[in-house]
Design an enzyme around this catalytic site. Structure first.
Site, PDB file in Angstrom:
ATOM      1  N   ALA A  81     -67.989  -5.081  60.935  1.00  0.00           N
ATOM      2  CA  ALA A  81     -67.045  -5.002  62.051  1.00  0.00           C
ATOM      3  C   ALA A  81     -65.694  -5.551  61.606  1.00  0.00           C
ATOM      4  CB  ALA A  81     -67.585  -5.804  63.234  1.00  0.00           C
ATOM      5  N   CYS A 103     -77.127  -8.765  62.715  1.00  0.00           N
ATOM      6  CA  CYS A 103     -75.898  -9.533  62.900  1.00  0.00           C
ATOM      7  C   CYS A 103     -76.193 -10.914  63.490  1.00  0.00           C
ATOM      8  CB  CYS A 103     -74.961  -8.775  63.826  1.00  0.00           C
ATOM      9  SG  CYS A 103     -73.376  -9.581  63.954  1.00  0.00           S
ATOM     10  N   LYS A 140     -81.215  -1.858  60.702  1.00  0.00           N
ATOM     11  CA  LYS A 140     -80.762  -2.899  59.753  1.00  0.00           C
ATOM     12  C   LYS A 140     -81.228  -4.249  60.269  1.00  0.00           C
ATOM     13  CE  LYS A 140     -76.652  -4.539  57.344  1.00  0.00           C
ATOM     14  NZ  LYS A 140     -76.184  -5.707  58.105  1.00  0.00           N
ATOM     15  N   ASN A 166     -79.862  -5.325  50.681  1.00  0.00           N
ATOM     16  CA  ASN A 166     -78.490  -5.740  50.978  1.00  0.00           C
ATOM     17  C   ASN A 166     -78.356  -7.255  50.804  1.00  0.00           C
ATOM     18  OD1 ASN A 166     -76.860  -6.628  53.943  1.00  0.00           O
ATOM     19  ND2 ASN A 166     -75.763  -5.666  52.276  1.00  0.00           N
ATOM     20  N   GLY A 172     -71.514  -4.732  50.988  1.00  0.00           N
ATOM     21  CA  GLY A 172     -70.529  -5.075  52.008  1.00  0.00           C
ATOM     22  C   GLY A 172     -69.328  -5.761  51.414  1.00  0.00           C
ATOM     23  N   ARG A 173     -69.378  -7.113  51.363  1.00  0.00           N
ATOM     24  CA  ARG A 173     -68.197  -7.873  50.955  1.00  0.00           C
ATOM     25  C   ARG A 173     -67.732  -7.552  49.544  1.00  0.00           C
ATOM     26  NH1 ARG A 173     -70.908 -13.344  52.476  1.00  0.00           N
ATOM     27  NH2 ARG A 173     -72.612 -12.060  51.685  1.00  0.00           N
TER      28      ARG A 173
HETATM   29  C1  LIG Z   1     -66.817  -9.257  58.313  1.00  0.00           C
HETATM   30  C2  LIG Z   1     -68.243  -8.809  58.439  1.00  0.00           C
HETATM   31  C3  LIG Z   1     -68.621  -8.008  59.479  1.00  0.00           C
HETATM   32  C4  LIG Z   1     -69.947  -7.569  59.617  1.00  0.00           C
HETATM   33  N1  LIG Z   1     -70.284  -6.736  60.627  1.00  0.00           N
HETATM   34  C5  LIG Z   1     -71.545  -6.219  60.684  1.00  0.00           C
HETATM   35  C6  LIG Z   1     -71.876  -5.246  61.649  1.00  0.00           C
HETATM   36  O1  LIG Z   1     -71.046  -4.806  62.455  1.00  0.00           O
HETATM   37  N2  LIG Z   1     -73.166  -4.790  61.666  1.00  0.00           N
HETATM   38  C7  LIG Z   1     -74.111  -5.243  60.785  1.00  0.00           C
HETATM   39  O2  LIG Z   1     -75.261  -4.803  60.824  1.00  0.00           O
HETATM   40  N3  LIG Z   1     -73.803  -6.152  59.844  1.00  0.00           N
HETATM   41  C8  LIG Z   1     -72.544  -6.641  59.774  1.00  0.00           C
HETATM   42  N4  LIG Z   1     -72.222  -7.503  58.770  1.00  0.00           N
HETATM   43  C9  LIG Z   1     -73.225  -7.845  57.738  1.00  0.00           C
HETATM   44  C10 LIG Z   1     -73.109  -6.901  56.536  1.00  0.00           C
HETATM   45  O3  LIG Z   1     -73.428  -5.576  56.888  1.00  0.00           O
HETATM   46  C11 LIG Z   1     -74.036  -7.338  55.394  1.00  0.00           C
HETATM   47  O4  LIG Z   1     -75.358  -7.331  55.873  1.00  0.00           O
HETATM   48  C12 LIG Z   1     -73.724  -8.737  54.877  1.00  0.00           C
HETATM   49  O5  LIG Z   1     -72.338  -8.926  54.711  1.00  0.00           O
HETATM   50  C13 LIG Z   1     -74.431  -9.002  53.537  1.00  0.00           C
HETATM   51  O6  LIG Z   1     -74.070  -8.046  52.581  1.00  0.00           O
HETATM   52  P1  LIG Z   1     -72.926  -8.340  51.448  1.00  0.00           P
HETATM   53  O7  LIG Z   1     -73.344  -9.608  50.737  1.00  0.00           O
HETATM   54  O8  LIG Z   1     -72.946  -7.139  50.556  1.00  0.00           O
HETATM   55  O9  LIG Z   1     -71.631  -8.533  52.170  1.00  0.00           O
HETATM   56  C14 LIG Z   1     -70.915  -7.978  58.651  1.00  0.00           C
HETATM   57  C15 LIG Z   1     -70.520  -8.784  57.583  1.00  0.00           C
HETATM   58  C16 LIG Z   1     -69.202  -9.202  57.459  1.00  0.00           C
HETATM   59  C17 LIG Z   1     -68.814 -10.068  56.283  1.00  0.00           C
END
Ligand SMILES: Cc1cc2nc3c(=O)[nH]c(=O)nc-3n(C[C@H](O)[C@H](O)[C@H](O)COP(=O)(O)O)c2cc1C
Length: 322
Positions: A18, A100, A139, A200, A224-225
């Protein structure tokens, strides 16, 4: 990997984030090789749909890839309705958010808080799967607390309910984003269900991608990040998975073009006021090194599109001259 009728071209998926994975960002990642990008989450509460934020999130005009739209909520009927409305608006896949940990989402017992209540999970999944003809994906996190890693149980419920694929973030809800993601629970989930599983969490380098694929045996990875300010990470990871060799770092000329195009698309989508603010966030990720701190501080004070674009141009001109 296959999700319903959609054959993904590789094993790399952009995680829903988001405030980050809006359409300009999703399109960039897909251009750099991601097989699919999941949208930012949309609340299942129709009372909030009549806002700029929801309208922008629900629009798919100009989307380059498969349109996977994520919905969040706790009420089966509202979730089913949200799924139907989003399919009518063009969603090709509905993704359900049970990962989330945000307080705003969890207050309403949605997101990862639902993992504490498998009965409710089942009711939501059944309602959404029955409501739409498109594939429904889910998820989750590995559980709600380190001593309650019930991811395998939730995964089995998902499979029984007809969920088409399952993405698992290797942390519990209580962990928020602290510590390191763990992949043993994801491996156990993969071994216990037969629908595609996507790993993930903390996948930020090509080597880590290789490791997580090998360790867990999953069907795909979700990033993601690691893609913030680095949409080319999908090209880098795919090259490494294909060849075992690492690509050279992205050229400055390419980075400049991508940043300027990304900014232009943000201004177009959000208008000047909001676009400028979103641009600050993304530019902060593109230029996140310590020595770029003065640049960021100055950039964050700029209040017009022209000033932002010319500062980025100047930055790269100076690099090119040195
Ligand atoms: C800024 C931000 C917003 C996120 N928004 C969502 C979201 O809307 N829906 C969701 O399922 N996960 C959301 N997540 C979680 C990510 O999809 C992901 O599961 C999490 O960041 C771990 O993956 P990564 O280490 O590759 O970032 C969000 C993460 C971040 C950092």
């Amino acid at each position: 990997m296959q999700i319903g009728p959609y054959q993904l071209k590789n094993q790399l998926i952009v995680a829903p984030m988001a405030g980050v994975t809006d359409q300009p960002f999703r399109n960039l990642c897909v251009r750099y090789g991601a097989a699919m990008a999941v949208s930012e989450m949309l609340s299942s509460n129709p009372d909030v749909w009549d806002t700029d934020k929801s309208r922008q999130r629900m629009s798919h005009a100009g989307e380059n890839g498969i349109r996977s739209v994520q919905i969040a909520g706790a009420d089966p009927e509202l979730m089913a309705n949200a799924a139907v409305v989003n399919v009518q608006q063009g969603a090709q896949i509905i993704d359900i958010n049970m990962g989330c940990p945000a307080k705003k989402v969890n207050k309403k017992l949605a997101g990862s808080a639902l993992l504490q209540n498998p009965v409710q999970v089942k009711a939501i999944l059944q309602a959404v799967v029955a409501a739409v003809d498109v594939p429904v994906t889910l998820k989750i996190r590995t559980g709600w607390a380190p001593e309650h890693r019930n991811g395998v149980h939730i995964a089995q419920i998902a499979e029984d309910c007809g969920i088409a694929s399952l993405a698992v973030h290797g942390r519990t809800r209580q962990c928020m984003y602290k510590g390191d993601a763990e992949y043993d629970t994801i491996k156990a989930i993969k071994q216990n269900i037969s629908i595609p599983v996507i790993a993930n969490g903390d996948i930020v380098t090509p080597e880590k991608a290789r490791y997580v694929l090998d360790h867990t045996g999953v069907d795909a990875l979700m990033i993601g990040r690691g893609a913030q300010g680095r949409p080319w990470i999908f090209r880098e990871i795919q090259h490494y998975l294909d060849t075992g060799n690492k690509l050279a770092p992205v050229e400055m000329d390419e980075k400049r073009l991508v940043m300027l195009e990304h900014l232009k698309n943000l201004y177009e989508l959000y208008g000047e006021y909001k676009g400028i603010r979103f641009a600050r966030k993304h530019v902060g990720w593109y230029l996140d090194q310590e020595e770029q701190r003065p640049f960021r501080a100055e950039f964050n004070r700029l209040e017009t599109v022209e000033k932002q674009c010319s500062m980025v141009e100047r930055y790269f001109d100076e690099i090119a001259q040195n």
